[in-house]
Design a protein around this motif. Structure first.
Motif, PDB file in Angstrom:
ATOM      1  N   ASP A   1       0.837  -1.212   0.000  1.00  0.00           N
ATOM      2  CA  ASP A   1       0.000   0.000   0.000  1.00  0.00           C
ATOM      3  C   ASP A   1       0.871   1.261   0.000  1.00  0.00           C
ATOM      4  O   ASP A   1       0.557   2.253  -0.677  1.00  0.00           O
ATOM      5  N   ILE A   2       1.956   1.228   0.767  1.00  0.00           N
ATOM      6  CA  ILE A   2       2.844   2.396   0.825  1.00  0.00           C
ATOM      7  C   ILE A   2       3.473   2.643  -0.546  1.00  0.00           C
ATOM      8  O   ILE A   2       3.564   3.782  -1.016  1.00  0.00           O
ATOM      9  N   ALA A   3       3.893   1.568  -1.204  1.00  0.00           N
ATOM     10  CA  ALA A   3       4.498   1.712  -2.536  1.00  0.00           C
ATOM     11  C   ALA A   3       3.503   2.295  -3.528  1.00  0.00           C
ATOM     12  O   ALA A   3       3.858   3.147  -4.364  1.00  0.00           O
ATOM     13  N   ILE A   4       2.247   1.832  -3.460  1.00  0.00           N
ATOM     14  CA  ILE A   4       1.224   2.363  -4.384  1.00  0.00           C
ATOM     15  C   ILE A   4       0.982   3.840  -4.117  1.00  0.00           C
ATOM     16  O   ILE A   4       0.858   4.648  -5.050  1.00  0.00           O
TER      17      ILE A   4
ATOM     18  N   GLY B   1       2.093   9.547  -6.176  1.00  0.00           N
ATOM     19  CA  GLY B   1       2.508  10.929  -5.937  1.00  0.00           C
ATOM     20  C   GLY B   1       2.670  11.310  -4.482  1.00  0.00           C
ATOM     21  O   GLY B   1       3.040  12.454  -4.187  1.00  0.00           O
ATOM     22  N   ALA B   2       2.385  10.390  -3.560  1.00  0.00           N
ATOM     23  CA  ALA B   2       2.555  10.707  -2.145  1.00  0.00           C
ATOM     24  C   ALA B   2       4.037  10.868  -1.837  1.00  0.00           C
ATOM     25  O   ALA B   2       4.859  10.050  -2.274  1.00  0.00           O
ATOM     26  N   THR B   3       4.396  11.910  -1.164  1.00  0.00           N
ATOM     27  CA  THR B   3       5.797  12.161  -0.828  1.00  0.00           C
ATOM     28  C   THR B   3       6.208  11.330   0.389  1.00  0.00           C
ATOM     29  O   THR B   3       5.371  10.778   1.115  1.00  0.00           O
ATOM     30  N   ALA B   4       7.525  11.272   0.620  1.00  0.00           N
ATOM     31  CA  ALA B   4       8.028  10.563   1.802  1.00  0.00           C
ATOM     32  C   ALA B   4       7.529  11.229   3.079  1.00  0.00           C
ATOM     33  O   ALA B   4       7.226  10.553   4.070  1.00  0.00           O
ATOM     34  N   GLY B   5       7.424  12.566   3.031  1.00  0.00           N
ATOM     35  CA  GLY B   5       6.909  13.265   4.206  1.00  0.00           C
ATOM     36  C   GLY B   5       5.472  12.899   4.517  1.00  0.00           C
ATOM     37  O   GLY B   5       5.082  12.773   5.679  1.00  0.00           O
ATOM     38  N   ALA B   6       4.649  12.720   3.457  1.00  0.00           N
ATOM     39  CA  ALA B   6       3.253  12.349   3.675  1.00  0.00           C
ATOM     40  C   ALA B   6       3.152  10.954   4.278  1.00  0.00           C
ATOM     41  O   ALA B   6       2.342  10.708   5.192  1.00  0.00           O
TER      42      ALA B   6
END
Length: 443
Positions: free
Chosen positions: A338-341, A346-351
């Motif tokens: 889920d994190i990879a998807i 477009g989710a950033t590392a900070g998000a």
């Protein structure tokens, strides 16, 4: 609601394979809640003990005590005090027979001038009264015991000392009665020797007196005119009050000679500043001591125990925060895909980092809230119904005290939230470091 908070709240719910993670999260919430509740109750008990001891000490003692290295410094006419003392009636008569103002400069009810007047004039002092302090031997038909004897002004002591203002038997003004001088004794002392109002006792002075047979102790009869109850065994068993005149007569002191002056402040916690101000005003040989410094050892011991108990019980919250680390690490392992998807969309590392931090903070907020409800509820029940009895004679009270301090309660919540937040840092950083391509390679 941001998508980070939405995803964090969804991850906390039970979903098929995530049941074990949800159970661990529930244990984390309960761990934080129990730790917060325990801290709230224990800090309330310690605050109650400290406040009770403080009130009882202040009920029997002055906020500021003015003393002198010279025993004669408090005499109505003393060279130790460098301020110009008011003229006595005799001096006024020799200077000018027609001056009535000078004749009234020294009131008959003021045995200590001008020192007492100077102390009373210090801003912040609401009352000041002279006193005599000594140790005597009390003798009754049932036995004898050592006693701390305090001579006080019966007309002022009742207003200044809470201990003598709320007496279960008699009143302090009776010390100034005619005939046999009166004495006020503690409740435990009266119970031990079967004393009541009207009983006769003998006091033996350590000063003694010279006679043809040599040096013999001075013994004087007193009549019990009242009893007091401070709630502290030492005071109720070893303390008694007489009038200033009776104490001076028993000790063979000159008229007007006292041990010092007791001063009472508008705010008891300003006693240290006022003591310094009084000492600077009077100068040598006078010096002033405040109630906080005189009882510093007792309150330092209570504060040390309080800090130690806070640290011990904070470990319970720490255990809950470790459970947060466990649940988040397992969740990161479970949600790698889920994190990879999310990151590929477009989710950033900070998000991603915020998602797992928010999950830990949600556990902390819920656990702290439940802990507040449990702790404050139990504290209210203890204070309202007082169903826990304490052994008599061991503590200064017979019921478990409870005093909730707002600042302590806020500190407990802040500490719990900080621990929960720190527990999220490592799992959140690990989740943010995932590479989408590597995470999806074997999916």
């Amino acid at each position: 609601m941001g998508f980070e908070l939405f995803i964090a709240s969804r991850y906390l719910r039970s979903r098929r394979k995530q049941t074990i993670i949800s159970v661990i999260s529930l244990m984390s919430v309960l761990g934080v809640a129990i730790g917060v509740a325990a801290l709230v109750v224990v800090m309330g008990v310690y605050n109650g003990f400290t406040a009770d001891i403080r009130d009882k000490i202040l009920g029997a003692n002055a906020h500021v005590t003015v003393l002198s290295a010279d025993p004669a410094a408090f005499d109505p006419v003393s060279e130790s005090f460098d301020l110009e003392a008011p003229a006595t009636p005799e001096e006024a008569g020799s200077a000018g027979r027609g001056s009535d103002a000078s004749a009234e400069a020294v009131p008959a009810s003021s045995p200590v001038t001008p020192v007492l007047t100077e102390v009373q004039s210090v801003p912040g002092i609401k009352a000041a009264t002279p006193y005599i302090y000594t140790e005597v031997l009390l003798s009754t038909p049932r036995g004898a015991t050592g006693l701390v004897l305090r001579g006080v002004d019966p007309l002022q002591a009742g207003e200044a000392l809470q201990l003598l203002r709320d007496m279960p038997e008699g009143k302090v003004e009776d010390l100034a009665g005619e005939g046999t001088p009166g004495i006020v004794v503690g409740k435990n002392l009266a119970s031990r020797f079967g004393l009541s109002v009207g009983s006769r006792v003998n006091l033996m002075s350590p000063m003694g007196q010279r006679s043809a047979a040599g040096f013999i102790p001075k013994i004087k009869a007193f009549r019990v005119v009242g009893t007091f109850s401070s709630g502290m065994t030492d005071y109720d068993s070893r303390l008694a009050y007489v009038s200033l005149d009776a104490a001076q007569d028993l000790l063979g002191l000159p008229q007007g000679r006292v041990s010092g002056i007791e001063a009472f402040c508008d705010d008891a916690y300003q006693a240290r500043d006022l003591a310094n101000r009084i000492q600077n005003t009077l100068g040598p040989p006078f010096y002033a001591r405040n109630w906080m410094d005189m009882n510093a050892g007792l309150f330092a011991a209570l504060q040390l125990e309080r800090i130690g108990m806070f640290i011990v019980l904070a470990m319970v919250i720490l255990v809950g925060s470790f459970s947060i680390i466990t649940s988040l690490v397992m969740l990161v392992m479970e949600k790698t895909r889920d994190i990879a998807i999310l990151m590929s969309m477009g989710a950033t590392a900070g998000a991603v980092r915020r998602i797992f931090m928010l999950q830990g903070l949600i556990i902390g907020v819920v656990g702290t809230g439940i802990g507040y409800i449990m702790g404050l509820g139990l504290a209210w029940l203890l204070r309202r119904y007082q169903f826990i009895d304490l052994p008599p004679g061991v503590y200064t009270m017979d019921k478990l005290p409870m005093l909730i301090n707002v600042s302590d309660t806020v500190i407990i919540g802040v500490v719990a939230m900080i621990m929960c937040f720190l527990a999220t840092i490592y799992p959140a950083r690990q989740a943010a470091r995932l590479k989408p391509a590597e995470a999806l390679r074997y999916e």
